[in-house]
Design an enzyme around this catalytic site. Structure first.
Site, PDB file in Angstrom:
ATOM      1  N   ASN A  52       0.922  -1.146   0.054  1.00  0.00           N
ATOM      2  CA  ASN A  52      -0.075   0.062  -0.014  1.00  0.00           C
ATOM      3  C   ASN A  52       0.868   1.222  -0.077  1.00  0.00           C
ATOM      4  O   ASN A  52       1.437   1.817   1.060  1.00  0.00           O
ATOM      5  CB  ASN A  52      -0.935   0.036   1.241  1.00  0.00           C
ATOM      6  CG  ASN A  52      -1.960  -1.228   1.263  1.00  0.00           C
ATOM      7  OD1 ASN A  52      -2.787  -1.204   0.378  1.00  0.00           O
ATOM      8  ND2 ASN A  52      -1.853  -2.201   2.171  1.00  0.00           N
ATOM      9  N   GLU A  53       1.204   1.790  -1.177  1.00  0.00           N
ATOM     10  CA  GLU A  53       2.092   3.066  -1.396  1.00  0.00           C
ATOM     11  C   GLU A  53       1.407   4.269  -0.967  1.00  0.00           C
ATOM     12  O   GLU A  53       0.466   4.324  -0.493  1.00  0.00           O
ATOM     13  CB  GLU A  53       2.407   2.970  -2.992  1.00  0.00           C
ATOM     14  CG  GLU A  53       3.081   1.743  -3.259  1.00  0.00           C
ATOM     15  CD  GLU A  53       4.520   1.567  -3.063  1.00  0.00           C
ATOM     16  OE1 GLU A  53       4.820   2.069  -1.883  1.00  0.00           O
ATOM     17  OE2 GLU A  53       5.343   0.787  -3.546  1.00  0.00           O
ATOM     18  N   SER A  54       2.431   5.331  -0.657  1.00  0.00           N
ATOM     19  CA  SER A  54       2.075   6.529  -0.507  1.00  0.00           C
ATOM     20  C   SER A  54       0.663   7.022  -1.409  1.00  0.00           C
ATOM     21  O   SER A  54       0.521   6.668  -2.718  1.00  0.00           O
ATOM     22  CB  SER A  54       2.995   7.627  -0.997  1.00  0.00           C
ATOM     23  OG  SER A  54       4.151   7.433   0.075  1.00  0.00           O
TER      24      SER A  54
ATOM     25  N   SER B  58      -2.262   5.478  -0.779  1.00  0.00           N
ATOM     26  CA  SER B  58      -3.317   4.597  -0.336  1.00  0.00           C
ATOM     27  C   SER B  58      -4.292   4.948   0.676  1.00  0.00           C
ATOM     28  O   SER B  58      -3.967   5.678   1.544  1.00  0.00           O
ATOM     29  CB  SER B  58      -2.755   3.119   0.061  1.00  0.00           C
ATOM     30  OG  SER B  58      -1.988   2.699  -1.084  1.00  0.00           O
TER      31      SER B  58
END
Length: 642
Positions: A166-168, A170
């Protein structure tokens, strides 16, 4: 359950953190504590005749945890028959048997070594068609929900604060899905895939929503490389730019850290802001230099008001006024600077970093990879030799995985052409070349090199290391290629430190009986090559400590290409003029295989010589900002006392 209110290492209560944090001295102790909590939970569920639903992570952080769980199973009878596991993520696309697949990772580190039932293992499937993924992800979540949710979720953390993948950006309600990987994430993973070009761009990840629904969450982080993002996640605001910060809103989440990963937390980095402390010389130096840099003032310009307005009135009361503290700290920092890293003969050494005697010392520089010596302490290396010391180099590993395939082919081709030109009949060389070219042309991104190719790559790096040593002036008999066995797996994943690694290290120290040892003290990755090499040195020294010659041995730690010691930590700073900086650059250039497109570039696009020069200049600039002499560059060291 881990106590999240008290720091195990310092005893301080949490104040600045917005989430429970527990700090252990090292990742081994931390991993054992987490393993015990998992073990206790499994046993409680067994007693209740219920399944234990575990959310599991991959990456470097949980390796020690899985090792301890395996030990608990094999030595203490912990059964996993009631465990149902759901892994966080998987690269996409990814074959299940690839050396980089998380299926293989989990099997090798945990599943194949315990009695978990195969039908209870769930890892996202990286072999699906894109059309199948959405339905698959919905089913993945449905399985978790049907079991009542995750009892305990294990997490690592990415350099940008991602949890799972869950990247920046998300959102907290994000579901299990296919995601595009952030460039930072791909760069961090690129070493596993032999470069960024071969690194997957997408992955399947459990969504933030399911992570937040877990009854208990433990996030583990080790090493200095994670310190900044840990501070942002724990002390910063809740933001989707740092997904790990969402855990501040979880009712039962704990960050479990080693000392290095916690180093930027307020209560660790500036404990005087948390509660009354005993002001040791080390803390006074840290506080004073930090204050001067924060206010952009030379040390001698700090005032009583500066100390008071920045939470250090206790220091003034104990050791003030500011003038006295400033003079003391200025002199301590001044005394770290020396142009004589081996000690200045016939000089008063009471305030110098190194001893004057013996005037001519035996020096052993350990270099984890074949270029760490020149990159990290090339100026000091050259100066030690020029000042008449007997300098030995111990190249601890071959560094073969950092050589590009085309370099290996070029050198193999050279051998064949050389033999052909001078009429040397060598069918073996021809066969090796043909075998290498066939395999390299058909090699998958994640495939391991054959032994012959690894050896060719090792020879390339050995030749470069020898060339650098000759450039400095070191004779052949003082160059030692140790080739520690732990490194020779052909993959990024190395074996644990073994008895043979320690014995090889001990044998070299015994042979040289050094007055000085220099070693790479890079602790950014506790599972990295530098740290394993350092552990081998520390263990060797520990065993050799009773030897009489060890009473005269001092150990100095240098840092790698990515970072430097904090200004408050430095105990010896070796200055360099512009000409010496250029000489060091030329020494680094001897490592041609590491120029112009390095296999393991990392997140920093600069070449190694540029990183080294910038880092050394930054250190010199800090001394200048604090009011000391201004040099072109400085190499810094910390003494390790055993």
């Amino acid at each position: 359950m881990l106590n999240s209110n008290i720091d195990k290492a310092t005893g301080f209560e949490k104040r600045f953190e917005n989430i429970g944090t527990v700090v252990y001295e090292n990742s081994v102790a931390a991993s054992k504590a987490v393993a015990k909590e998992i073990s206790d939970l499994i046993k409680v569920k067994q007693a209740q005749k219920q399944p234990c639903i575990l959310g599991l992570a991959t990456g470097s952080s949980p390796k020690g945890l899985y090792s301890e769980l395996v030990r608990l199973h094999k030595e203490e009878g912990l059964s996993f028959k009631n465990v149902v596991s759901f892994n966080l993520d998987e690269y996409y696309p990814m074959e299940r048997d690839s050396i980089n697949s998380y299926v293989r990772f989990m099997k090798e580190l945990l599943f194949n070594q315990v009695d978990i039932l195969p039908e209870n293992i769930h890892v996202p499937d990286g072999t699906l068609s894109k059309e199948e993924i959405a339905n698959y992800c919905a089913t993945y979540e449905a399985k978790i929900e049907a079991l009542g949710g995750i009892d305990l979720q294990i997490l690592g953390i990415g350099g940008n604060g991602h949890i799972g993948f869950n990247e920046s950006g998300s959102l907290q309600n994000s579901k299990t899905r296919l995601v595009a990987l952030d460039h930072i994430t791909r760069v961090a993973a690129s070493s596993d895939f032999s470069g960024l070009d071969h690194t997957p761009r997408t992955a399947i990840t459990l969504g933030v929503k399911k992570i937040m629904e877990a009854n208990r969450v433990i996030l583990m982080a080790w090493g200095e490389g994670k310190a900044n993002i840990i501070k942002a996640s724990v002390e910063g605001t809740v933001t989707n730019l740092v997904p790990a910060s969402f855990l501040q809103e979880h009712t039962n989440a704990t960050f479990v850290l080693d000392r290095e990963a916690s180093s930027k937390l307020t209560r660790i980095n500036t404990p005087w802001l948390v509660e009354k402390i005993v002001w040791t010389d080390k803390l006074i130096r840290k506080a004073t230099l930090g204050l001067a840099l924060h206010l952009k003032k030379p040390i001698l310009m700090l005032t009583d008001a500066d100390y008071i307005e920045n939470g250090m009135s206790d220091l003034l009361a104990d050791s003030g006024p500011a003038y006295d503290i400033n003079i003391k700290m200025f002199n301590k920092l001044q005394n770290t600077i020396t142009g004589w890293p081996g000690g200045k003969p016939s000089a008063d050494d009471s305030k110098r970093p190194e001893r004057a005697e013996p005037a001519k010392k035996r020096v052993l520089i350990f270099s984890p990879h074949p270029d760490d010596d020149i990159i990290s302490m090339g100026g000091t290396f050259k100066r030690l030799h020029e000042q008449g010391h007997e300098v030995h180099i111990g190249y601890q590993t071959s560094g073969n995985i950092a050589v590009a395939d085309d370099e290996a082919l070029r050198f193999a081709s050279f051998v064949c052409d050389y033999n052909d030109k001078f009429g040397i009949k060598s069918p073996e060389a021809e066969n090796i070349y043909k075998k290498a070219i066939t395999l390299l042309k058909n090699k998958k991104a994640s495939e391991v090199d054959i032994a012959e190719v690894r050896y060719i790559k090792g020879l390339i790096r050995k030749g470069e290391a020898r060339s650098t040593s000759f450039y400095v002036g070191i004779p052949e008999e003082q160059i030692h290629f140790m080739e520690l066995p732990f490194y020779e797996t052909g993959t990024i994943e190395k074996n644990p430190i073994g008895e043979s690694d320690i014995q090889i290290t001990m044998n070299l120290i015994e042979k040289i009986k050094p007055h000085q040892i220099y070693a790479a003290g890079d602790l950014a990755d506790p599972h990295g090559t530098h740290k394993v090499c350092l552990d081998a040195i520390f263990e060797a020294i520990k065993r050799l400590k009773p030897k009489k010659y060890m009473n005269d041995c001092w150990v100095w730690l240098y840092r790698g290409a990515w970072q430097e010691w904090g200004i408050d930590e430095i105990e010896m700073a070796v200055p360099m003029g512009p000409d010496q900086v250029l000489e060091k650059r030329k020494g680094i250039f001897k490592h041609q295989s590491q120029k112009d497109g390095v296999v393991f570039q990392g997140a920093d696009s600069r070449e190694f010589w540029q990183r080294a020069e910038d880092r050394n200049k930054e250190t010199a600039d800090l001394y200048d900002e604090l009011g000391l002499s201004h040099y072109a560059a400085m190499e810094a060291f910390v003494r390790w006392e055993f």
